[in-house]
Structures are given as structure tokens and as C-alpha cells.
Design a protein around this motif. Structure first.
Motif, PDB file in Angstrom:
ATOM      1  N   ARG A 112       0.868  -1.178   0.000  1.00 50.69           N
ATOM      2  CA  ARG A 112       0.000   0.000   0.000  1.00 50.69           C
ATOM      3  C   ARG A 112       0.903   1.226   0.000  1.00 50.69           C
ATOM      4  O   ARG A 112       1.914   1.257   0.697  1.00 50.69           O
ATOM      5  N   ASP A 115      -0.380   8.702   0.392  1.00 57.76           N
ATOM      6  CA  ASP A 115      -0.101  10.047  -0.116  1.00 57.76           C
ATOM      7  C   ASP A 115       0.046  10.990   1.071  1.00 57.76           C
ATOM      8  O   ASP A 115      -0.729  11.915   1.268  1.00 57.76           O
ATOM      9  N   ASN A 120      -3.264  12.643   2.662  1.00 53.38           N
ATOM     10  CA  ASN A 120      -4.349  11.813   2.155  1.00 53.38           C
ATOM     11  C   ASN A 120      -3.960  10.359   2.422  1.00 53.38           C
ATOM     12  O   ASN A 120      -3.161   9.786   1.686  1.00 53.38           O
ATOM     13  N   TRP A 121      -4.523   9.766   3.446  1.00 55.30           N
ATOM     14  CA  TRP A 121      -4.128   8.430   3.881  1.00 55.30           C
ATOM     15  C   TRP A 121      -5.041   7.355   3.321  1.00 55.30           C
ATOM     16  O   TRP A 121      -4.962   6.203   3.726  1.00 55.30           O
ATOM     17  N   VAL A 122      -5.912   7.726   2.368  1.00 51.89           N
ATOM     18  CA  VAL A 122      -6.869   6.791   1.785  1.00 51.89           C
ATOM     19  C   VAL A 122      -6.539   6.485   0.326  1.00 51.89           C
ATOM     20  O   VAL A 122      -6.484   5.337  -0.081  1.00 51.89           O
ATOM     21  N   THR A 123      -6.288   7.528  -0.454  1.00 52.95           N
ATOM     22  CA  THR A 123      -6.021   7.374  -1.879  1.00 52.95           C
ATOM     23  C   THR A 123      -4.516   7.431  -2.132  1.00 52.95           C
ATOM     24  O   THR A 123      -3.864   8.373  -1.701  1.00 52.95           O
ATOM     25  N   PRO A 124      -3.975   6.442  -2.829  1.00 54.35           N
ATOM     26  CA  PRO A 124      -2.533   6.489  -3.110  1.00 54.35           C
ATOM     27  C   PRO A 124      -2.207   7.621  -4.077  1.00 54.35           C
ATOM     28  O   PRO A 124      -3.057   8.048  -4.858  1.00 54.35           O
ATOM     29  N   GLY A 126      -0.645   9.500  -7.374  1.00 52.08           N
ATOM     30  CA  GLY A 126      -0.670   9.099  -8.776  1.00 52.08           C
ATOM     31  C   GLY A 126       0.641   8.485  -9.255  1.00 52.08           C
ATOM     32  O   GLY A 126       0.650   7.591 -10.080  1.00 52.08           O
TER      33      GLY A 126
END
Length: 131
Positions: A112, A115, A120-124, A126
Motif C-alpha cells: 500500500r 499520499d 491523504n491516507w486513503v487514496t494512493p 498518482g
């Protein structure tokens, strides 16, 4: 779950950790993790046992001073980070400091990417190739 052993480069700091590689490994793109090329396994604090070298450890905290990045004061190797996330307290052991984890097991584990640069700890993020 398996118990692994780790240390810094000079051997002043040694630990053991109960790791479930099925839970995967983590990388982060925040400023410190990017510079360290941080790659770790997150554990509950009870799964981490410092065996030797508490006096050799140094800790670095920055920004919100939430997480403690622990490294050997003699050889400089980053060994683990401790802190708290939405999931609770954690210790994140750097995979590079693990002495007896086979590379094949490490590479087979899920990864995992956080970001952290954008909190942002949910969406990696880009782009992750540089991590």
C-alpha cells in the motif's frame, strides 16, 4: 504470523517483531519518507520488542510531531517509526532493517502506498515509481 529479527547496520540496536505479511507492506510519499525511501511493515506496538540498544536510539519528529522516526545514533540506519493513525497506535518496522526475512516473502506481500505529502491516507498518490 511469524517472528522476524532485525537490527541497525552496526548491530547496536536489535529487535524482534511478529509480522503478518498477508497484511502487506507500506510506503509513503511525505517529505521524510521520500528522502528515506521508507518501506515498512506496520504492526500493533505489542508485536514489536526492542531487544537491545535503547540508549543508541535517536528520534526525529517533524511537522505535527505525531510520529517518532527512530534511528541508530551510531550508524544512522532508520529502524522503525512509532505513532498513531486512524486505525490506532502502530510501529512501522523498516523492511531494510529485517535480518531474516526472505526477499521472496517480502516481494510477494501486498504493498500500500500512502499520499502523506497531501495528508491523504486513503487514496494512493498518482506516481509511485520513485518510492
Amino acid at each position: 504470523m511469524k517472528t522476524y529479527h532485525g537490527s541497525c547496520h552496526c548491530g547496536a540496536v536489535r529487535y524482534e517483531a511478529d509480522i503478518d505479511l498477508a497484511r502487506g507492506t507500506v510506503k509513503c510519499n511525505c517529505s521524510i519518507c521520500t528522502k528515506m525511501r521508507f518501506w515498512a511493515v506496520q504492526l500493533p506496538p505489542a508485536s514489536f520488542r526492542l531487544l537491545q540498544g535503547r540508549e543508541a536510539l535517536r528520534e526525529y519528529r517533524f511537522h505535527l510531531r505525531r510520529d517518532g522516526h527512530n534511528f541508530c545514533g551510531a550508524c544512522g540506519i532508520n529502524i522503525f517509526t512509532s505513532g498513531a493513525s486512524a486505525a490506532g497506535p502502530f510501529v512501522a518496522v523498516t523492511v531494510g532493517s529485517l535480518d531474516d526475512m526472505p526477499v521472496e516473502e517480502l516481494l510477494a506481500a501486498p504493498l500500500r502506498v500512502f499520499d502523506g505529502r497531501n495528508d491523504n491516507w486513503v487514496t494512493p498518490p498518482g506516481e509511485t515509481r520513485h518510492l
